[in-house]
Design a protein around this motif. Structure first.
Motif, short mmCIF file in Angstrom:
data_model
loop_
_atom_site.label_atom_id
_atom_site.label_comp_id
_atom_site.label_asym_id
_atom_site.label_seq_id
_atom_site.Cartn_x
_atom_site.Cartn_y
_atom_site.Cartn_z
N ALA A 43 -6.71 8.56 1.65
CA ALA A 43 -5.83 8.04 1.04
C ALA A 43 -5.05 6.76 1.74
O ALA A 43 -4.62 5.60 1.24
CB ALA A 43 -4.52 8.93 1.00
N ILE A 44 -5.20 6.85 3.20
CA ILE A 44 -4.62 5.65 3.94
C ILE A 44 -5.67 4.61 3.67
O ILE A 44 -5.17 3.43 3.60
CB ILE A 44 -4.58 6.32 5.46
N GLY B 179 -6.82 17.05 5.82
CA GLY B 179 -6.50 15.76 6.76
C GLY B 179 -7.41 14.75 6.35
O GLY B 179 -7.17 13.44 6.35
N GLU B 180 -8.62 15.25 5.95
CA GLU B 180 -9.72 14.17 5.52
C GLU B 180 -9.21 13.28 4.17
O GLU B 180 -9.18 12.13 4.23
CB GLU B 180 -11.05 14.71 5.08
N ALA C 66 -2.49 13.74 -1.35
CA ALA C 66 -3.60 12.04 -1.27
C ALA C 66 -3.77 11.59 -2.87
O ALA C 66 -4.02 10.61 -2.93
CB ALA C 66 -5.08 12.60 -0.75
N HIS C 67 -3.61 12.52 -3.83
CA HIS C 67 -3.97 12.06 -5.21
C HIS C 67 -4.99 11.43 -5.29
O HIS C 67 -5.03 10.34 -5.97
CB HIS C 67 -2.69 11.42 -5.69
N LEU C 68 -6.32 11.88 -4.78
CA LEU C 68 -7.38 11.30 -5.02
C LEU C 68 -8.09 11.34 -6.28
O LEU C 68 -7.68 12.76 -7.07
CB LEU C 68 -8.44 11.86 -3.91
N GLY D 226 0.96 -1.16 -0.05
CA GLY D 226 -0.11 0.05 0.05
C GLY D 226 0.94 1.46 0.15
O GLY D 226 2.05 1.31 0.58
N PHE D 227 0.51 2.38 -0.55
CA PHE D 227 1.16 3.69 -0.69
C PHE D 227 0.42 4.95 -0.45
O PHE D 227 -0.78 4.87 -0.81
CB PHE D 227 1.57 3.84 -2.15
#
Length: 228
Positions: free
Chosen positions: A155-156, A149-150, A94-96, A88-89
């Motif tokens: 991303a996590i 932060g969201e 976040a690169h959403l 996982g990265f």
């Protein structure tokens, strides 16, 4: 249990006739359920080491042993599958995908990892991981409506949805303020313990080191200090 071993890894870049050795024989073992932080000045080799360990670029010499298998002898397709299914990265940003909801971001990751779960099982997995990162109430939201932060929490969650064995985090708090940085590090630490994964993180923020089990200080391509 040791799941990841970096054995005498070296990396040399060539610019014309000039050769520069970025990594000079790195040895490191990573265990399940632990956060290992790589720290050092810019140019110390920490990000290069992370990308080599993650299979994003090859080492010039040495071995990367993951789950007893030598990644340095794998084909490009074999490494791609390891990255998709086992790693996982999380990065500085976040690169959403802007046109996907929070829930859809996670579904896309399951597609990338070639998950065999049914649609209902995928939804259940997404709900579970979003609850763990405290974002289940925003699962229908688009990235444009999320705070920094969201976005990192999503991303996590995206990095964890396919149950990776290893999480690679490259400056995961660099774009956040102090409070949000601490929140993200607590989350990464807690998920590492709860899910029993192995986390390798690059950071320049010494305040974040208190959340790591091991601190690896690097300089000029060498490990200066390995602290527990």
């Amino acid at each position: 249990m040791t799941i990841f071993t970096i054995d005498e890894v070296r990396k040399t870049f060539t610019n014309g006739e000039v050769k520069e050795e970025i990594l000079k024989g790195i040895n490191l073992s990573l265990k399940e359920g632990e956060v290992t932080a790589l720290v050092g000045a810019s140019g110390s080799g920490k990000s290069t080491l992370l990308t080599i360990a993650a299979g994003l670029q090859p080492a010039s010499n040495g071995q990367i042993i993951f789950e007893g298998k030598n990644m340095t002898t794998m084909s490009a397709e074999q490494i791609r599958k390891v990255r998709a299914n086992k790693f996982g990265f999380v990065f500085q940003f976040a690169h959403l995908v802007p046109f996907l909801t929070v829930e859809e971001q996670l579904m896309l990751m399951l597609d990338v990892s070639e998950s065999t779960l049914s649609k209902q099982a995928r939804i259940a997995e997404a709900n579970t991981i979003l609850q763990l990162v405290g974002m289940d109430h925003r699962k229908k939201a688009y990235p444009s409506s999320l705070s920094g932060g969201e976005k990192q929490r999503v991303a996590i969650a995206r990095a964890m949805i396919h149950k990776p064995k290893v999480l690679f985090a490259d400056e995961p708090t660099a774009s956040l303020d102090s409070k949000r940085s601490k929140d993200i590090m607590i989350l990464i630490r807690d998920l590492t313990k709860t899910l029993n994964i192995t986390t390798l993180m690059v950071t320049h923020d010494e305040e974040m080191l208190s959340y790591a089990d091991h601190i690896i200080k690097m300089s000029d391509g060498l490990i200066l200090q390995n602290e527990d």
